[in-house]
Design an enzyme around this catalytic site. Structure first.
Site: not given
Ligand code: G3P
Length: 217
Positions: A83
């Site tokens: 990533k």
């Molecule tokens: O892994 C990246 C993403 O899904 C993060 O989500 O909830 O931290 O905005 P969030």
């Protein structure tokens, strides 16, 4: 549509895998911090549970160090998707890594222009963050629709991996648009099972069945 679990918690990953609903896993530095575990050790366990793509994020910001970190990560297993952030160095690393046969997930995408750049860099996955866009008053799903249209216009093979999913409606809207993958905290995937009429229906069927006095087998 593929379902990836957005977590570094082994028990949650195992539970979804046991249900037969798990196509991959995404991790990020915040999720690793939350797990309180050693990153490489956790990755080694996840790749054994799930044969699908397992995203592991570099933390360097410059190309050379990103490539060194990517080397460590991709050595963990063949199904690691490295990533990288959506920056010039990140996309340079994306091009080099995919050219070498490594899956790459380009993360922190917040615009259609960024998604176009990632596809041109040969990304295996682009991760637009719908929840974080919604949080600041933009329409996250509008971005998914725009990216779908752009990728289809040019037959880009990059898969749209809807990230920052906050509730089941995000999953349903992403599916209606034709996104390739959603990554969500496992509890959101589990919420897709829930409907009060299913619970009421089961209770009524059981009550009526007991009244028949019968047994199956
Ligand atoms: O892994 C990246 C993403 O899904 C993060 O989500 O909830 O931290 O905005 P969030």
């Amino acid at each position: 549509m593929k379902f990836f679990a957005d977590t570094a918690e082994i028990a949650e990953i195992r539970e979804l895998a046991d249900l037969g609903l798990l196509d991959g896993v995404t991790t990020n530095p915040s999720l690793v911090q939350k797990s309180g575990r050693d990153f490489i050790e956790v990755l080694k366990e996840i790749v054994k549970i799930c044969p699908g793509p397992i995203s592991a994020e570099v933390v360097a910001l410059d190309y050379a160090t990103m490539m060194r970190e990517a080397e460590v990560l991709r050595k963990v297993a063949k199904n690691i998707a490295v990533k990288v952030p959506l920056t010039p160095d990140g996309l340079k690393a994306c091009k080099a890594l995919t050219g070498d046969g490594t899956m790459v997930n380009v993360t922190l995408c917040f615009s259609a222009g960024q998604a176009l750049l990632a596809a041109k860099a040969g990304a295996s996955f682009i991760s637009p963050f719908v929840g974080r866009l919604d949080d600041v008053g933009f329409d996250g799903m509008q971005l998914i629709g725009d990216v779908r249209m752009i990728y289809d216009n040019y037959d880009f093979a990059t898969q749209i991996l809807v990230a920052s999913v906050r509730h089941p409606i995000h999953v349903i809207e992403a599916a209606k648009i034709g996104a390739d993958v959603i990554t969500a905290p496992p509890k959101i995937i589990q919420q897709l099972f829930k409907h009060p009429l299913t619970d009421v229906g089961i209770a009524n069927f059981l009550k009526d069945w007991q009244a028949t006095g019968q047994k199956i087998g």
